[in-house]
Design a protein around this motif. Structure first.
Motif, PDB file in Angstrom:
ATOM      1  N   GLU A   1      81.598 -52.304 -84.663  1.00  0.00           N
ATOM      2  CA  GLU A   1      80.533 -53.257 -85.010  1.00  0.00           C
ATOM      3  C   GLU A   1      80.554 -54.447 -84.044  1.00  0.00           C
ATOM      4  O   GLU A   1      79.511 -54.913 -83.582  1.00  0.00           O
ATOM      5  CB  GLU A   1      80.749 -53.729 -86.452  1.00  0.00           C
TER       6      GLU A   1
ATOM      7  N   ALA B   1      77.648 -55.642 -81.470  1.00  0.00           N
ATOM      8  CA  ALA B   1      77.134 -57.014 -81.407  1.00  0.00           C
ATOM      9  C   ALA B   1      77.153 -57.522 -79.967  1.00  0.00           C
ATOM     10  O   ALA B   1      76.202 -58.178 -79.509  1.00  0.00           O
ATOM     11  CB  ALA B   1      77.972 -57.915 -82.308  1.00  0.00           C
TER      12      ALA B   1
ATOM     13  N   ALA C   1      74.316 -55.843 -78.146  1.00  0.00           N
ATOM     14  CA  ALA C   1      73.019 -56.388 -78.537  1.00  0.00           C
ATOM     15  C   ALA C   1      72.786 -57.727 -77.850  1.00  0.00           C
ATOM     16  O   ALA C   1      71.676 -58.020 -77.383  1.00  0.00           O
ATOM     17  CB  ALA C   1      72.951 -56.540 -80.053  1.00  0.00           C
TER      18      ALA C   1
ATOM     19  N   ASP D   1      67.997 -55.164 -78.334  1.00  0.00           N
ATOM     20  CA  ASP D   1      67.882 -54.099 -79.328  1.00  0.00           C
ATOM     21  C   ASP D   1      67.504 -52.747 -78.729  1.00  0.00           C
ATOM     22  O   ASP D   1      67.905 -51.703 -79.236  1.00  0.00           O
ATOM     23  CB  ASP D   1      66.836 -54.486 -80.389  1.00  0.00           C
TER      24      ASP D   1
ATOM     25  N   MET E   1      74.951 -53.151 -87.840  1.00  0.00           N
ATOM     26  CA  MET E   1      73.889 -53.357 -86.844  1.00  0.00           C
ATOM     27  C   MET E   1      73.236 -52.029 -86.484  1.00  0.00           C
ATOM     28  O   MET E   1      72.106 -51.981 -86.024  1.00  0.00           O
ATOM     29  CB  MET E   1      74.473 -53.980 -85.574  1.00  0.00           C
TER      30      MET E   1
END
Lengths: 161, 229
Positions: free
Chosen positions: B23, B27, B30, B35, B64
């Motif tokens: 995760e 992040a 991103a 995205d 996410m």
């Protein structure tokens, strides 16, 4: 006698079709194992199909062989030794083990179609598409062949697991 | 510039250390690439990897990745969900399945509801309801809950708590009414006493175990004994 190019191609196609459909190699191998279990269970009924193409024997025994001396098996194949003689050399040389779950199938094919049994060994151990599930020989096992071919085969197995 | 394949590999490497490590990696990706790149990376993950990624997520803390998981990935991940649960426990009382019930709810709700987009929810529900255990899974999130029978009997008239089985049923009614009808029919078929619920829960959990088991056949076979010839 090793299998014909057509049989090898058919075997490769059957194996890779499972691996291609799965979302990962492990899943493809799992699906192949299930398929091979089903084939082994009905091996006697499959004898006519195996007579037509030993690829079916190769798939039925998928992952069921453990090479102890792969270089001997490859040499027998390279020398194009007759099936019965090759199987006898493998037995006396203790070059191979078979999964306990496939022993009944081994005995049946040994009696009914030794050529197909030798083909199944060749397809599983000497054709690249099949090398993903050859089980590793434990360190305490006797008569382990340390040659490079075997190492390669075991590495393939490690990759698969 | 780092390619999406490299980023996928980075996420895979992080997955070795669990879902939260992955995760964190997502992040970072991103933040660096946006995205659209995140979507490309998530779509490359296998269903088994998706399951690791979302294992600790729920509606209060979705991953996410949830927004980018495809319907096919969702279905494959659902197929493996039973692998998380112990097979040794018998279902003798409601307490024996409530933890699994919460796990199913925490798996399904973020997958279907977390983006709040009805088009996405419809696609995900369509996939889920196409699975032999899809309707049962949605019903399983509701059985035995307070007022669940009233909720099913008068769909659309009850107040709902967002992000729970109630919203899952409500959205199913709105975007997949035929699927909702199947769920309601299943609910009617369950005896309304505790034994009926227990029997349904045990049957569902067993069936999910069976679905997941096929993905572990390779490992089981690899461990079998070999004999001399």
């Amino acid at each position: 006698m090793i299998p014909s190019n057509a049989a090898i191609a058919e075997y490769e196609e059957q194996v890779t079709s499972f691996l291609r459909r799965a979302s990962s190699k492990a899943e493809g191998v799992a699906a192949l194992n299930q398929h091979s279990n089903a084939l082994l269970k009905d091996l006697r009924a499959l004898l006519p199909a195996i007579k037509e193409s030993p690829a079916y024997a190769g798939v039925a025994f998928y992952g069921r062989f453990q090479a102890v001396n792969l270089s001997l098996i490859k040499k027998l194949a390279a020398d194009n030794v007759a099936a019965v003689a090759a199987l006898e050399a493998i037995r006396t040389g203790k070059a191979l083990r078979v999964a306990a779950s496939a022993k009944v199938g081994w005995d049946l094919l040994f009696k009914e179609n030794p050529g197909a049994l030798w083909a199944a060994i060749y397809l599983n151990l000497c054709v690249k598409a099949a090398s993903v599930r050859v089980a590793a020989v434990r360190e305490d096992d006797d008569e382990v062949d340390e040659d490079q071919d075997n190492d390669d085969q075991l590495e393939d197995d490690d990759d698969a697991n | 510039m780092t390619m999406p394949t490299d980023k996928t590999l980075a996420v895979r490497a992080a997955l070795e250390n669990g879902g939260s490590a992955a995760e964190t990696q997502l992040a970072l990706l991103a933040g660096e690439a946006g995205d659209s790149q995140l979507q490309i990376v998530v779509e490359k993950l296998t269903a088994a990897e998706i399951n690791v990624l979302v294992a600790d997520a729920d509606m209060s803390k979705p991953s996410m990745a949830h927004a980018f998981i495809t319907p096919d990935q969702f279905l494959e991940a659902f197929d493996r969900l039973g692998a998380r649960w112990s097979q040794s426990d018998e279902i003798k009382s409601t307490a024996d399945y409530t933890e699994i019930q919460s796990d199913v709810e925490d798996f399904l709700c973020p997958m279907i509801l977390s983006t709040g987009e009805s088009v996405r929810a419809k696609k995900m529900l369509e996939k889920l309801l196409g699975h032999p255990l899809g309707a049962e899974a949605i019903l399983f999130t509701a059985i035995g809950r307070k007022d669940y029978l009233e909720f099913l009997a008068a769909p659309g008239t009850q107040a709902i708590t967002r992000g729970t089985w109630q919203e899952l049923l409500q959205v199913t009614l709105e975007v997949q009414p035929s699927g909702y009808a199947e769920i309601a029919g299943l609910a009617r078929a369950i005896h309304e006493d505790e034994d009926g619920l227990l029997s349904f829960a045990a049957g569902f959990i067993h069936a999910m175990h069976e679905e997941a088991r096929k993905y572990h056949a390779a490992v089981e076979t690899a461990e079998e004994d070999f004999v001399d010839i």
